[in-house]
Design an enzyme around this catalytic site. Structure first.
Site, mmCIF file in Angstrom:
data_model
loop_
_atom_site.group_PDB
_atom_site.id
_atom_site.type_symbol
_atom_site.label_atom_id
_atom_site.label_comp_id
_atom_site.label_asym_id
_atom_site.label_seq_id
_atom_site.Cartn_x
_atom_site.Cartn_y
_atom_site.Cartn_z
ATOM 1 N N HIS A 1 0.844 -1.197 0.000
ATOM 2 C CA HIS A 1 0.000 0.000 0.000
ATOM 3 C C HIS A 1 0.876 1.243 0.000
ATOM 4 O O HIS A 1 2.106 1.149 -0.046
ATOM 5 C CB HIS A 1 -1.009 -0.025 1.157
ATOM 6 N N HIS B 1 4.114 1.618 2.085
ATOM 7 C CA HIS B 1 5.315 0.934 1.592
ATOM 8 C C HIS B 1 5.941 1.725 0.450
ATOM 9 O O HIS B 1 7.164 1.857 0.361
ATOM 10 C CB HIS B 1 4.972 -0.481 1.117
ATOM 11 N N CYS C 1 2.574 -10.095 20.545
ATOM 12 C CA CYS C 1 1.612 -9.720 19.492
ATOM 13 C C CYS C 1 1.983 -10.446 18.211
ATOM 14 O O CYS C 1 3.057 -10.214 17.664
ATOM 15 C CB CYS C 1 1.598 -8.213 19.239
ATOM 16 N N CYS D 1 2.672 -7.958 15.191
ATOM 17 C CA CYS D 1 3.971 -7.272 15.254
ATOM 18 C C CYS D 1 5.107 -8.279 15.248
ATOM 19 O O CYS D 1 6.247 -7.915 15.016
ATOM 20 C CB CYS D 1 4.147 -6.481 16.544
ATOM 21 N N CYS E 1 -2.451 -4.905 22.090
ATOM 22 C CA CYS E 1 -1.317 -4.331 21.366
ATOM 23 C C CYS E 1 -1.592 -2.858 21.107
ATOM 24 O O CYS E 1 -2.652 -2.519 20.579
ATOM 25 C CB CYS E 1 -1.119 -5.070 20.041
ATOM 26 N N HIS F 1 -1.778 -2.512 17.099
ATOM 27 C CA HIS F 1 -2.858 -3.163 16.357
ATOM 28 C C HIS F 1 -4.197 -3.217 17.098
ATOM 29 O O HIS F 1 -5.210 -3.563 16.504
ATOM 30 C CB HIS F 1 -2.441 -4.587 15.961
ATOM 31 N N LYS G 1 -3.426 5.839 11.110
ATOM 32 C CA LYS G 1 -2.325 5.261 10.364
ATOM 33 C C LYS G 1 -2.893 4.353 9.278
ATOM 34 O O LYS G 1 -3.788 3.554 9.531
ATOM 35 C CB LYS G 1 -1.430 4.431 11.284
ATOM 36 N N LYS H 1 -2.442 -2.258 6.802
ATOM 37 C CA LYS H 1 -3.158 -3.420 6.301
ATOM 38 C C LYS H 1 -4.159 -3.904 7.328
ATOM 39 O O LYS H 1 -5.293 -4.232 7.003
ATOM 40 C CB LYS H 1 -2.141 -4.547 6.031
HETATM 41 O O1 ME8 Z 1 7.314 -3.998 9.793
HETATM 42 N N1 ME8 Z 1 2.959 5.422 6.739
HETATM 43 O O2 ME8 Z 1 6.945 -4.746 7.641
HETATM 44 P P1 ME8 Z 1 5.627 -3.958 7.208
HETATM 45 C C1 ME8 Z 1 4.256 5.419 6.460
HETATM 46 N N2 ME8 Z 1 8.685 -6.622 7.916
HETATM 47 N N3 ME8 Z 1 4.970 4.299 6.294
HETATM 48 C C2 ME8 Z 1 4.335 3.130 6.408
HETATM 49 C C3 ME8 Z 1 2.967 3.053 6.693
HETATM 50 C C4 ME8 Z 1 2.267 4.272 6.851
HETATM 51 N N4 ME8 Z 1 0.974 4.335 7.092
HETATM 52 N N5 ME8 Z 1 2.616 1.755 6.738
HETATM 53 C C5 ME8 Z 1 3.746 1.038 6.493
HETATM 54 C C6 ME8 Z 1 7.582 -4.711 8.845
HETATM 55 N N6 ME8 Z 1 4.782 1.866 6.281
HETATM 56 C C7 ME8 Z 1 8.791 -5.605 8.899
HETATM 57 C C8 ME8 Z 1 10.029 -4.774 8.702
HETATM 58 S S1 ME8 Z 1 12.684 -4.507 8.400
HETATM 59 C C9 ME8 Z 1 14.034 -5.438 8.772
HETATM 60 C C10 ME8 Z 1 11.316 -5.548 8.740
HETATM 61 C C11 ME8 Z 1 6.153 1.484 5.963
HETATM 62 O O3 ME8 Z 1 5.174 -4.573 5.938
HETATM 63 C C12 ME8 Z 1 7.126 1.969 7.023
HETATM 64 O O4 ME8 Z 1 8.413 2.030 6.475
HETATM 65 O O5 ME8 Z 1 4.689 -3.869 8.339
HETATM 66 C C13 ME8 Z 1 7.061 0.873 8.034
HETATM 67 O O6 ME8 Z 1 8.190 0.906 8.895
HETATM 68 C C14 ME8 Z 1 7.050 -0.335 7.131
HETATM 69 O O7 ME8 Z 1 6.257 0.079 5.998
HETATM 70 C C15 ME8 Z 1 6.449 -1.560 7.800
HETATM 71 O O8 ME8 Z 1 6.174 -2.513 6.825
#
Ligand code: ME8
Length: 500
Positions: free
Chosen positions: A17, A20, A125, A128, A143, A146, A295, A298
């Site tokens: 989304h 990302h 969680c 997370c 959490c 979430h 925020k 997903k």
């Molecule tokens: O946490 N606003 O993956 P994830 C801004 N796999 N950035 C956002 C956002 C939002 N509303 N939503 C997501 C994970 N992001 C782990 C990370 S790293 C070694 C492992 C971005 O799919 C932001 O960069 O939940 C956030 O930190 C990341 O997506 C989390 O993606």
């Protein structure tokens, strides 16, 4: 100089989304800017495929974790060219090269004596994939991120001796005041450390979707350790036969959202120290993109589909909007209405019109050739030091501020069009010299802002630089007067056409 920039790797429990896309575009802007400076850049992004978040989502859908990972990893991979991300590699944590490197680094952590067997009991969680400390637990044992009930877990695990890194981490933060920025995030991470560190689970026995622990076949690595290591492991196999770690490790800049601060600013440097590896130079923590004040995520289901936005407004407009609307580092709201308004007033009217008027007037009054005269001295002070200022801001990942500095010059050039009024000058043959200066100044000013906008609007900027007859995007050329007059220009189709 080498410059290694990373994004988080995204969970494959759902499709990508805008959040990302946001982190990835932010890192891409920095990667592109550094290439303009002639640096040797390696830009990494990818997917995080193991652990409970993915295993649970697969179970809900009735597919295997690998099937879900394959489908969604492809969606993330497809996102990259769509947002024009110039990543040099796309890592998947299910890659054999990643698995082997994780096992070897963590075996070293074990051999170095930083791992022991123990019993974990506490709150967890599954979304997370995080064991919560007392401060991280919401009302009714939920959490804080979430809002779902936490699970009470009790299992025998291998533990990482995080507590023994408290002093080294405090020293790191004392020596490197720019290790984490913005400052509020630095302070937050430091207070987490000084508040006292508990040892953390390094492995899980109850989950099988993960990387096998070499010294204990009953366990897989806890997904966060597997995931964090991607930043290092990618360099070991991204170019077969080459070990890029000697050129690119430690990472120069790691971009991530504030939700995963603790893992990156506390666990990660401790893990690297435990493995005798240097820690990254800087972490930049950005805020959340909010939709209706919440925020975008997903799990909350309130996501803006970046593909849809790009279909309507184009990729460059999405890249521009995200960093213009929300100051990188802060939280901020985005909306379709906001997109439309910035697209219309800034991209179409301010920048697009400046470009089309400039090209049209040179075509009309000077048969498509930029006059070979000096740039108007009235503009010179307004552009003085601009490229250096942008570079300095982007060294600190201040993407929004840098864009703002450039945009002030876009507006300055629009005022210059009105002040010099080439259409009036063109009516008086005695003022041909003045008209030459005005047209040359507009072409050169437009070229300079466009070079500086290349990282933000890569496709548009490239088209425009070519139309101006000066295709080089080198930052060294981003000075007023760096290129001589005399170029042949071509008109271009509307850069930001009206959106239906
Ligand atoms: O946490 N606003 O993956 P994830 C801004 N796999 N950035 C956002 C956002 C939002 N509303 N939503 C997501 C994970 N992001 C782990 C990370 S790293 C070694 C492992 C971005 O799919 C932001 O960069 O939940 C956030 O930190 C990341 O997506 C989390 O993606």
């Amino acid at each position: 100089m080498a410059y290694f920039v990373t994004t988080p790797i995204y969970y494959v429990n759902a499709a990508p989304h805008l959040g990302h896309a946001y982190s990835t575009i932010g890192a891409d802007i920095l990667a592109r800017h550094m290439r303009q400076r002639g640096e040797e850049v390696f830009f990494l992004t990818g997917t995080d495929e193991h652990g409970e978040p993915v295993a649970l989502a697969a179970e809900r859908l009735g597919v295997t974790p690998q099937e879900l990972a394959d489908t969604n990893a492809q969606h993330f991979r497809d996102l990259m060219p769509r947002i024009n991300a110039s990543n040099d590699f796309f890592i998947r944590t299910s890659d054999a090269g990643h698995k082997a490197a994780v096992q070897s680094v963590l075996q070293r952590v074990f051999d170095n004596g930083h791992v022991y067997r123990g019993m974990y009991e506490g709150w967890y969680c599954p979304r997370c994939a995080d064991f919560k400390t007392d401060q991280e637990i919401g009302p009714g044992d939920t959490c804080l991120i979430h809002g779902i009930p936490l699970l009470r877990e009790k299992e025998e695990n291998w533990f990482f001796r995080l507590s023994s890194f408290q002093a080294p981490l405090e020293a790191l933060y004392a020596e490197r005041p720019d290790f984490v920025s913005p400052r509020t995030r630095f302070n937050e991470a430091l207070s987490f450390i000084t508040g006292g560190l508990n040892d953390v689970s390094l492995t899980r026995a109850r989950i099988s979707w993960g990387i096998d622990v070499p010294w204990d076949p009953e366990h897989v690595f806890y997904v966060w350790f597997d995931a964090l290591l991607n930043y290092y492991t990618a360099l070991t196999y991204a170019r077969p036969g080459e070990d890029l770690t000697s050129t690119f490790w430690p990472a120069d800049l790691q971009v991530l959202g504030k939700d995963i601060l603790k893992f990156h600013a506390v666990f990660w440097p401790a893990l690297l120290m435990a493995a005798d590896l240097p820690v990254p130079r800087r972490l930049f923590i950005h805020g959340y993109l909010l939709l209706d004040g919440e925020k975008m995520s997903k799990s909350l289901g309130n996501v803006l589909d970046p593909f849809e936005v790009m279909d309507r407004f184009g990729t460059d407009a999405l890249r521009f909007y995200c960093f213009r609307e929300v100051s990188f580092g802060q939280d901020g709201s985005v909306s379709t209405a906001g997109f439309e308004s910035r697209y219309e007033t800034e991209l179409a009217n301010e920048y697009g019109n400046l470009a089309s008027r400039t090209l049209a007037m040179i075509t009309r009054y000077r048969e498509g050739q930029v006059p070979e005269v000096e740039v108007d001295p009235v503009l010179v002070p307004d552009f003085e030091g601009l490229a250096a200022e942008v570079a300095e801001l982007l060294d600190r990942a201040e993407i929004t501020q840098a864009l703002d500095r450039v945009w002030q010059r876009v507006r300055r050039l629009n005022r210059y069009v009105e002040e010099s009024a080439p259409w009036t000058l063109s009516k008086d043959p005695a003022r041909a010299g003045e008209l030459d200066v005005a047209l040359r100044s507009l072409a050169e000013g437009l070229r300079v802002v466009t070079v500086l906008l290349c990282p933000y609007l890569p496709a548009t900027a490239q088209t425009l630089l070519a139309a101006l007859g000066r295709p080089s995007d080198s930052l060294a050329g981003a000075e007023l007067g760096a290129e001589p007059g005399g170029a042949r220009v071509e008109r271009v189709a509307q850069l930001f056409p009206k959106v239906a």
